[in-house]
Scaffold this active site. Structure first.
Site, PDB file in Angstrom:
ATOM      1  CB  THR A 117      36.206  36.402  32.066  1.00 16.57           C
ATOM      2  OG1 THR A 117      35.302  35.669  31.679  1.00 16.57           O
ATOM      3  CG2 THR A 117      36.484  36.376  33.625  1.00 16.57           C
ATOM      4  CE1 TYR A 141      39.334  31.995  32.863  1.00 19.14           C
ATOM      5  CE2 TYR A 141      37.042  32.330  32.451  1.00 19.14           C
ATOM      6  CZ  TYR A 141      38.428  32.620  32.378  1.00 19.14           C
ATOM      7  OH  TYR A 141      38.571  33.770  31.463  1.00 19.14           O
TER       8      TYR A 141
END
Ligand code: UD1
Length: 325
Positions: A117, A141
């Site tokens: 990400t 996350y």
């Protein structure tokens, strides 16, 4: 020779599965259907329901299907949920990835593509972000993803194992052929929520934060069409099979749009106003994330074909209408 796609019943996984079978690859999808949808998996792919972190199952699937490469999408992706449930995120993203890697190393599967990400970078890193900018993720996350990147690096040094990391910016839109799209009923992405608001499925669209240090005060993201991202996976796979070494690549277009600009685009496509409500910032959200895609364009020869916010929004709306029906 076949490709194991974990999370292949999910949003990006199902698009990539179509891209793979469209060019004649044998694919086996492994998905626990916690957020994925069985009906989104191409009929040309084999399907196994189960956990990507179930080492014994993965070893059986690799042997049964002659797997030579793994594309690992399975994972949890909602930043605010990760702030509320960090341990669940570390279990599902980091711990499960470790088990999957172990199964690959033990079974001799060298080619491994990992969904990481844009949020692994330091908030103060120079933008547009290059792959070597400092990392300092702020959400559980993003930390769960960076930890997995580190495990991959270590495993690549120790074993005959060639991982490639793709750092996604903000993925949106749907398959131009209408076969799949973002289908999670609990999806939190801006463009998905805007499409839901446009169709009256949710009463309004929230703007999370209007006081960011950005030109109009709202968050800026580099929105990339999911089909261009699927294509990036095919190129990464080709490079690995041709002997490329472990590398991380940013997957974005290199320019951003603010929340207000996205809303304006949706309104333009719709021809009417969206019901919008301004509110406070959402925990874990950085102000701006824009990619520098030089590396992926130069090394993998990635050429985006859908770099157009209007096209992205239109395809997302079309999918949402079909999905509703
Ligand atoms: C998304 C991805 C994340 C990925 C990251 C990379 C999801 C669920 N998250 O996170 O996995 O690592 O991109 O950049 O796909 N916003 C609103 N109202 C809404 C929803 C969002 O104002 O209803 C704003 C957010 O504050 C943010 C922007 O829109 O500024 C984009 O948010 P979102 O689509 O949720 O994606 P990210 O949080 O950036």
């Amino acid at each position: 020779m076949s490709v194991l796609v974990t999370g292949g019943a999910g949003y990006i996984g199902s698009h990539t599965t179509y891209a793979l079978v469209d060019r004649g690859e044998d694919v086996v999808v492994l998905d626990n259907l916690s957020t994925g949808t069985r009906a989104l998996v191409s009929e040309k792919a084999a399907f196994v329901e189960g956990e990507a972190g179930d080492e014994a199952l993965v070893r059986r699937v690799i042997a049964a299907h002659g797997v030579d490469a793994v594309i690992h999408f399975a994972g949890s992706i909602v930043v605010p949920e990760s702030v509320a449930k960090p341990l669940a995120y570390y279990a599902n993203n980091t711990v499960a990835s470790r088990s999957l890697m172990e199964a690959c190393v033990e079974s001799g599967v060298r080619h491994f593509i990992f969904s990481s990400t844009a949020t692994v970078y330091d908030e103060n890193a120079r933008q547009p972000l290059r792959e070597d900018e400092p990392k300092n993720p702020i959400s559980p996350y993003a930390r769960s993803k960076l930890m997995t990147e580190w495990m991959l690096e270590d495993a690549a040094r120790a074993h005959d194992f060639k991982p490639m990391v793709l750092r996604y910016f903000n993925v949106a839109g749907a398959d131009p052929k209408g076969r799949t799209g973002q289908s999670s009923p609990r999806a939190t992405h801006l463009i998905k929520r805007a499409a839901q608001a446009a169709l009256g499925r949710v009463p309004h669209l929230d703007i999370f934060g209007t006081d960011y240090p950005t030109p109009d005060g709202t968050g800026v993201r580099d929105y990339i069409h999911v089909s261009d991202l699927a294509e990036a996976h095919l190129l990464a796979l080709d490079a690995l099979r041709a002997g490329a070494g472990p590398t991380a690549y940013n997957c974005g277009y290199g320019h951003g749009a603010s929340v207000r600009e996205v809303i304006a685009t949706v309104e333009q496509v719709l021809g009417r106003k969206l019901p919008v409500r301004e509110g406070p910032r959402r925990p874990g959200d950085p102000p701006t994330l824009i990619s520098d895609p030089t590396r992926i364009k130069t090394v993998l020869k990635w050429q985006p074909r859908h770099d157009d916010l209007t096209e992205i929004v239109r395809s997302a709306l079309e999918w949402e209408r079909r999905f509703n029906a």
